[in-house]
Design a protein around this motif. Structure first.
Motif, PDB file in Angstrom:
ATOM      1  N   ALA A 121       0.816  -1.213   0.000  1.00  0.00           N
ATOM      2  CA  ALA A 121       0.000   0.000   0.000  1.00  0.00           C
ATOM      3  C   ALA A 121       0.849   1.263   0.000  1.00  0.00           C
ATOM      4  N   ARG A 122       2.103   1.189   0.483  1.00  0.00           N
ATOM      5  CA  ARG A 122       2.976   2.361   0.437  1.00  0.00           C
ATOM      6  C   ARG A 122       3.309   2.753  -0.990  1.00  0.00           C
ATOM      7  N   TYR A 123       3.197   1.803  -1.924  1.00  0.00           N
ATOM      8  CA  TYR A 123       3.528   2.053  -3.319  1.00  0.00           C
ATOM      9  C   TYR A 123       2.307   1.814  -4.205  1.00  0.00           C
ATOM     10  N   SER A 124       1.149   2.222  -3.719  1.00  0.00           N
ATOM     11  CA  SER A 124      -0.083   1.982  -4.473  1.00  0.00           C
ATOM     12  C   SER A 124      -0.046   2.639  -5.846  1.00  0.00           C
ATOM     13  N   GLY A 125       0.686   3.739  -5.970  1.00  0.00           N
ATOM     14  CA  GLY A 125       0.798   4.398  -7.266  1.00  0.00           C
ATOM     15  C   GLY A 125       1.549   3.579  -8.295  1.00  0.00           C
ATOM     16  N   MET A 126       2.271   2.555  -7.851  1.00  0.00           N
ATOM     17  CA  MET A 126       3.004   1.685  -8.769  1.00  0.00           C
ATOM     18  C   MET A 126       2.132   0.593  -9.362  1.00  0.00           C
ATOM     19  N   LEU A 127       0.899   0.432  -8.872  1.00  0.00           N
ATOM     20  CA  LEU A 127       0.060  -0.683  -9.319  1.00  0.00           C
ATOM     21  C   LEU A 127      -0.169  -0.664 -10.832  1.00  0.00           C
ATOM     22  N   PRO A 128      -0.516   0.476 -11.459  1.00  0.00           N
ATOM     23  CA  PRO A 128      -0.661   0.450 -12.921  1.00  0.00           C
ATOM     24  C   PRO A 128       0.627   0.054 -13.646  1.00  0.00           C
ATOM     25  N   GLU A 129       1.765   0.504 -13.130  1.00  0.00           N
ATOM     26  CA  GLU A 129       3.045   0.163 -13.749  1.00  0.00           C
ATOM     27  C   GLU A 129       3.320  -1.329 -13.653  1.00  0.00           C
ATOM     28  N   VAL A 130       3.076  -1.911 -12.486  1.00  0.00           N
ATOM     29  CA  VAL A 130       3.300  -3.350 -12.300  1.00  0.00           C
ATOM     30  C   VAL A 130       2.312  -4.151 -13.138  1.00  0.00           C
ATOM     31  N   ARG A 131       1.059  -3.733 -13.140  1.00  0.00           N
ATOM     32  CA  ARG A 131       0.046  -4.447 -13.922  1.00  0.00           C
ATOM     33  C   ARG A 131       0.411  -4.436 -15.409  1.00  0.00           C
ATOM     34  N   ALA A 132       0.905  -3.301 -15.908  1.00  0.00           N
ATOM     35  CA  ALA A 132       1.301  -3.232 -17.316  1.00  0.00           C
ATOM     36  C   ALA A 132       2.476  -4.160 -17.602  1.00  0.00           C
ATOM     37  N   ALA A 133       3.428  -4.244 -16.663  1.00  0.00           N
ATOM     38  CA  ALA A 133       4.578  -5.129 -16.863  1.00  0.00           C
ATOM     39  C   ALA A 133       4.165  -6.590 -16.899  1.00  0.00           C
ATOM     40  N   LEU A 134       3.108  -6.940 -16.168  1.00  0.00           N
ATOM     41  CA  LEU A 134       2.648  -8.331 -16.098  1.00  0.00           C
ATOM     42  C   LEU A 134       1.512  -8.624 -17.060  1.00  0.00           C
ATOM     43  N   SER A 135       1.093  -7.647 -17.844  1.00  0.00           N
ATOM     44  CA  SER A 135      -0.073  -7.851 -18.708  1.00  0.00           C
ATOM     45  C   SER A 135       0.151  -8.948 -19.737  1.00  0.00           C
ATOM     46  N   ILE A 179       1.845 -11.622 -19.317  1.00  0.00           N
ATOM     47  CA  ILE A 179       1.742 -12.909 -18.617  1.00  0.00           C
ATOM     48  C   ILE A 179       0.291 -13.251 -18.346  1.00  0.00           C
ATOM     49  N   THR A 180      -0.444 -12.304 -17.771  1.00  0.00           N
ATOM     50  CA  THR A 180      -1.833 -12.587 -17.404  1.00  0.00           C
ATOM     51  C   THR A 180      -2.682 -12.865 -18.644  1.00  0.00           C
ATOM     52  N   GLY A 181      -2.345 -12.240 -19.775  1.00  0.00           N
ATOM     53  CA  GLY A 181      -3.088 -12.544 -20.996  1.00  0.00           C
ATOM     54  C   GLY A 181      -2.877 -13.975 -21.446  1.00  0.00           C
ATOM     55  N   LYS A 182      -1.659 -14.472 -21.325  1.00  0.00           N
ATOM     56  CA  LYS A 182      -1.369 -15.857 -21.727  1.00  0.00           C
ATOM     57  C   LYS A 182      -1.918 -16.877 -20.740  1.00  0.00           C
ATOM     58  N   LEU A 183      -2.191 -16.448 -19.517  1.00  0.00           N
ATOM     59  CA  LEU A 183      -2.709 -17.371 -18.501  1.00  0.00           C
ATOM     60  C   LEU A 183      -4.230 -17.384 -18.448  1.00  0.00           C
ATOM     61  N   ALA A 224      10.581 -28.214 -18.022  1.00  0.00           N
ATOM     62  CA  ALA A 224       9.233 -27.644 -17.963  1.00  0.00           C
ATOM     63  C   ALA A 224       9.269 -26.208 -17.442  1.00  0.00           C
ATOM     64  N   ASP A 225      10.075 -25.972 -16.395  1.00  0.00           N
ATOM     65  CA  ASP A 225      10.184 -24.606 -15.860  1.00  0.00           C
ATOM     66  C   ASP A 225      10.736 -23.651 -16.912  1.00  0.00           C
ATOM     67  N   GLU A 226      11.778 -24.071 -17.611  1.00  0.00           N
ATOM     68  CA  GLU A 226      12.376 -23.197 -18.621  1.00  0.00           C
ATOM     69  C   GLU A 226      11.408 -22.923 -19.769  1.00  0.00           C
ATOM     70  N   ALA A 227      10.652 -23.925 -20.149  1.00  0.00           N
ATOM     71  CA  ALA A 227       9.690 -23.740 -21.243  1.00  0.00           C
ATOM     72  C   ALA A 227       8.576 -22.774 -20.831  1.00  0.00           C
ATOM     73  N   VAL A 228       8.082 -22.910 -19.591  1.00  0.00           N
ATOM     74  CA  VAL A 228       7.024 -22.022 -19.113  1.00  0.00           C
ATOM     75  C   VAL A 228       7.531 -20.587 -19.021  1.00  0.00           C
ATOM     76  N   GLN A 229       8.727 -20.418 -18.484  1.00  0.00           N
ATOM     77  CA  GLN A 229       9.274 -19.068 -18.363  1.00  0.00           C
ATOM     78  C   GLN A 229       9.529 -18.456 -19.733  1.00  0.00           C
ATOM     79  N   ALA A 230      10.024 -19.250 -20.683  1.00  0.00           N
ATOM     80  CA  ALA A 230      10.274 -18.719 -22.027  1.00  0.00           C
ATOM     81  C   ALA A 230       8.974 -18.355 -22.726  1.00  0.00           C
ATOM     82  N   TYR A 231       7.889 -19.075 -22.442  1.00  0.00           N
ATOM     83  CA  TYR A 231       6.607 -18.780 -23.082  1.00  0.00           C
ATOM     84  C   TYR A 231       5.934 -17.562 -22.444  1.00  0.00           C
ATOM     85  N   LEU A 232       5.920 -17.499 -21.118  1.00  0.00           N
ATOM     86  CA  LEU A 232       5.198 -16.420 -20.440  1.00  0.00           C
ATOM     87  C   LEU A 232       5.988 -15.116 -20.429  1.00  0.00           C
ATOM     88  N   ALA A 233       7.269 -15.166 -20.067  1.00  0.00           N
ATOM     89  CA  ALA A 233       8.101 -13.957 -19.982  1.00  0.00           C
ATOM     90  C   ALA A 233       9.560 -14.396 -20.063  1.00  0.00           C
TER      91      ALA A 233
END
Length: 427
Positions: free
Chosen positions: A266-280, A282-286, A355-364
């Motif tokens: 919550a101290r960095y609530s202003g970072m939420l849009p930035e973090v969400r954009a960085a993970l977008s 990943i979340t789209g592929k999931l 499997a871990d390497e394949a998942v990481q290469a596919y998602l990010a």
């Protein structure tokens, strides 16, 4: 009209230059370290407080230089013939320096607050420590003035500054409650009266020494001494209880529009849009994948059940600078590595590693993956064989039909809580 001596000293004497020196020193120090505090209120407050490690020795040296002024001018005997009592003469010379170094610090606080406001991420300004810190600087200048009057050498000021810096540096990490420059953490907040007690402790001691040195009735020094001892007793008895955990540091602000949900401190609530954009990506592929954690969290400690840890946003200067992620692709890859849940497992079988390497290469993909692949391609036969198997696994997962890949990923994430091959689908 006759100008009051105190006004003349404050306007045209050495005192304004002492305040300017404190402001310049703090400005250089804060500018050089701006990546580590700009944008976070807690970080800014901690940096301004830690500036006392340099500010107090500088204030003491400035006061000491002012205190030895009459000796350098060889006007001690002439000054001693003045009608004004010794205490008034001392205060007329010492108080302007003490006030100006405090003003220099307050101006630095104002500028740092403005600089943080431009990149604020959440929370609110933290100015609780400012009164105690400004009082400590004024007290250091007043005590230094007494040293300058007592020690008959022009080297007293630089030696006092060096000794003060070394002494504060050695005591800073011990967390002594009576140390005005002791180290503070960003996840704790002081009680409202702690800075007032610290101001009473430092100023009370400085005034007691001043009265004992120059007052006609030295018994008057007992009053500020009693105030200082009372404040010191309150600080000692309070101990670590003078600081309370910051409630915001233990709260999460979440965006539940994605799966998993994205939560930041919550101290960095202003970072939420930035973090969400960085993970977008990943979340789209999931989308449509089962067995995922409910959320990513940024708690700083171990995640709770059904949570995966996000890469930490603090301390600033690495992944976050002035409210922006410095390397969003690296941040996304680290988030995916934590999402798999196999980071704490040792000596994982080759099938799980692939499997871990394949998942990481596919998602990010790891931003440095091509460099690592080039090194493996030049390595020993085992490294080259692993590279060929890893490239094949990555290509197979990326080339799957969408529905089949969802099924495979669902089985993969369902086995995330286990070490070993149990439940991990093969490629």
């Amino acid at each position: 009209m006759t100008t009051h001596p105190l006004r003349a000293e404050a306007v045209r004497g050495f005192a304004p230059w002492a305040g300017a020196a404190v402001l310049l020193m703090l400005g250089v120090m804060l500018t050089a370290s701006s990546r580590t505090w700009q944008g976070g209120w807690a970080e800014t407050a901690a940096q301004l407080h830690h500036a006392l490690l340099i500010g107090m020795p500088l204030a003491a040296a400035a006061g000491c230089w002012q205190g030895g002024r009459e000796r350098r001018r060889r006007t001690e005997e002439l000054w001693g013939t003045a009608v004004r009592p010794p205490l008034i003469r001392l205060l007329a010379s010492a108080l302007p320096v003490a006030l100006w170094v405090a003003v220099g610090y307050l101006v630095a606080v104002a500028l740092a607050t403005l600089a943080t406001w431009l990149y604020v991420m959440g929370d609110s300004p933290r100015l609780t420590l400012v009164p105690g810190d400004a009082a400590a600087l004024a007290a250091a200048a007043l005590a230094g003035h007494l040293v300058g009057r007592s020690v008959p050498t022009t080297l007293a000021a630089p030696l006092l500054g060096v000794a003060g810096y070394v002494g504060l540096g050695l005591s800073a990490d011990h967390g002594w409650v009576l140390d005005p420059a002791s180290y503070v953490t960003t996840d704790l907040r002081p009680l409202w009266w702690q800075p007032l007690a610290m101001a009473g402790w430092t100023l009370g001691l400085a005034l007691a020494l001043t009265l004992a040195y120059a007052a006609r009735r030295r018994a008057t020094a007992l009053l500020p001494l009693a105030a200082a001892l009372t404040a010191g007793t309150l600080l000692v008895q309070g101990g670590s209880g003078l600081w309370r955990p910051d409630p915001l540091a233990h709260r999460q602000v979440c965006d539940t529009s994605t799966t998993p949900a994205v939560c930041v401190n919550a101290r960095y609530s202003g970072m939420l849009p930035e973090v969400r954009a960085a993970l977008s990506g990943i979340t789209g592929k999931l989308h449509g994948v089962h067995g995922l954690p409910a959320r990513w969290s940024d708690r700083g400690a171990g995640p709770r059940a059904r949570e995966a840890p996000l890469p930490t946003l603090a301390p600033f200067g690495w992944s976050v600078v002035r409210g922006r992620l410095t390397h969003p692709d690296q941040y996304a890859w680290e988030a995916v590595a934590a999402l798999s849940g196999h980071g704490d497992c040792e000596n994982q079988p080759a099938r799980v590693q692939l499997a871990d390497e394949a998942v990481q290469a596919y998602l990010a993909p790891n931003p440095s993956q091509s460099r690592f692949d080039a090194l493996d391609a030049k390595g020993d036969p085992a490294a080259r064989a692993h590279l060929r198997a890893s490239l094949a696994a990555r290509a197979k997962l990326a080339g799957m039909a969408e529905q089949r890949r969802r099924t495979w990923l669902s089985a993969y994430f369902a086995a995330r809580a286990h070490c070993g091959t149990e439940g991990v689908p093969s490629l």
